[in-house]
Design an enzyme around this catalytic site. Structure first.
Site, short mmCIF file in Angstrom:
data_model
loop_
_atom_site.label_atom_id
_atom_site.label_comp_id
_atom_site.label_asym_id
_atom_site.label_seq_id
_atom_site.Cartn_x
_atom_site.Cartn_y
_atom_site.Cartn_z
N TRP A 30 0.86 -1.18 0.00
CA TRP A 30 0.00 0.00 0.00
C TRP A 30 0.89 1.22 0.00
O TRP A 30 2.09 1.14 0.21
CB TRP A 30 -0.93 0.00 1.21
CG TRP A 30 -0.22 -0.18 2.51
CD1 TRP A 30 0.29 -1.34 3.03
CD2 TRP A 30 0.11 0.84 3.46
NE1 TRP A 30 0.90 -1.11 4.23
CE2 TRP A 30 0.82 0.22 4.52
CE3 TRP A 30 -0.11 2.20 3.51
CZ2 TRP A 30 1.28 0.92 5.62
CZ3 TRP A 30 0.36 2.89 4.61
CH2 TRP A 30 1.03 2.26 5.64
N HIS A 31 0.33 2.35 -0.26
CA HIS A 31 1.09 3.60 -0.34
C HIS A 31 0.86 4.39 0.95
O HIS A 31 -0.20 4.97 1.14
CB HIS A 31 0.65 4.40 -1.56
CG HIS A 31 1.61 5.45 -1.95
ND1 HIS A 31 1.93 6.52 -1.16
CD2 HIS A 31 2.36 5.58 -3.07
CE1 HIS A 31 2.81 7.27 -1.77
NE2 HIS A 31 3.09 6.73 -2.93
#
Length: 87
Positions: free
Chosen positions: A13-14
């Site tokens: 995920w960012h």
């Protein structure tokens, strides 16, 4: 995920999205937990980078390589990233 022998890490995920992306079309969580998780990983990666002994040969070369000399292009109507840098 992290490598066994080298300082290589991967996230699924960012972590900057909760802090810096605001959209009515996407469901980015902006809870305290989401912000703290993003800050944790930002601090972790910066501290890992500080362990490197790599340096620019001169201040002039370092300044020439900084991203501040580049201009972001709005791409939010084409891809999910709001802004992109092109070299």
């Amino acid at each position: 995920m992290e490598a066994r022998k080298y300082p290589i890490y991967m996230l699924q995920w960012h972590p900057a999205k909760p802090q810096f992306e605001w959209s009515t079309e996407r469901d980015f969580k902006h809870t305290q937990e989401a912000i703290l998780a993003g800050q944790y990983f930002a601090n972790f990666f910066v501290n890992q980078a500080r362990l490197s002994s790599h340096r620019f040969p001169s201040r002039k070369e370092e300044k020439a390589a900084l991203i501040y000399k580049k201009y972001p292009i709005f791409t939010g109507d084409i891809v999910i990233m709001i802004q992109c840098y092109f070299w």
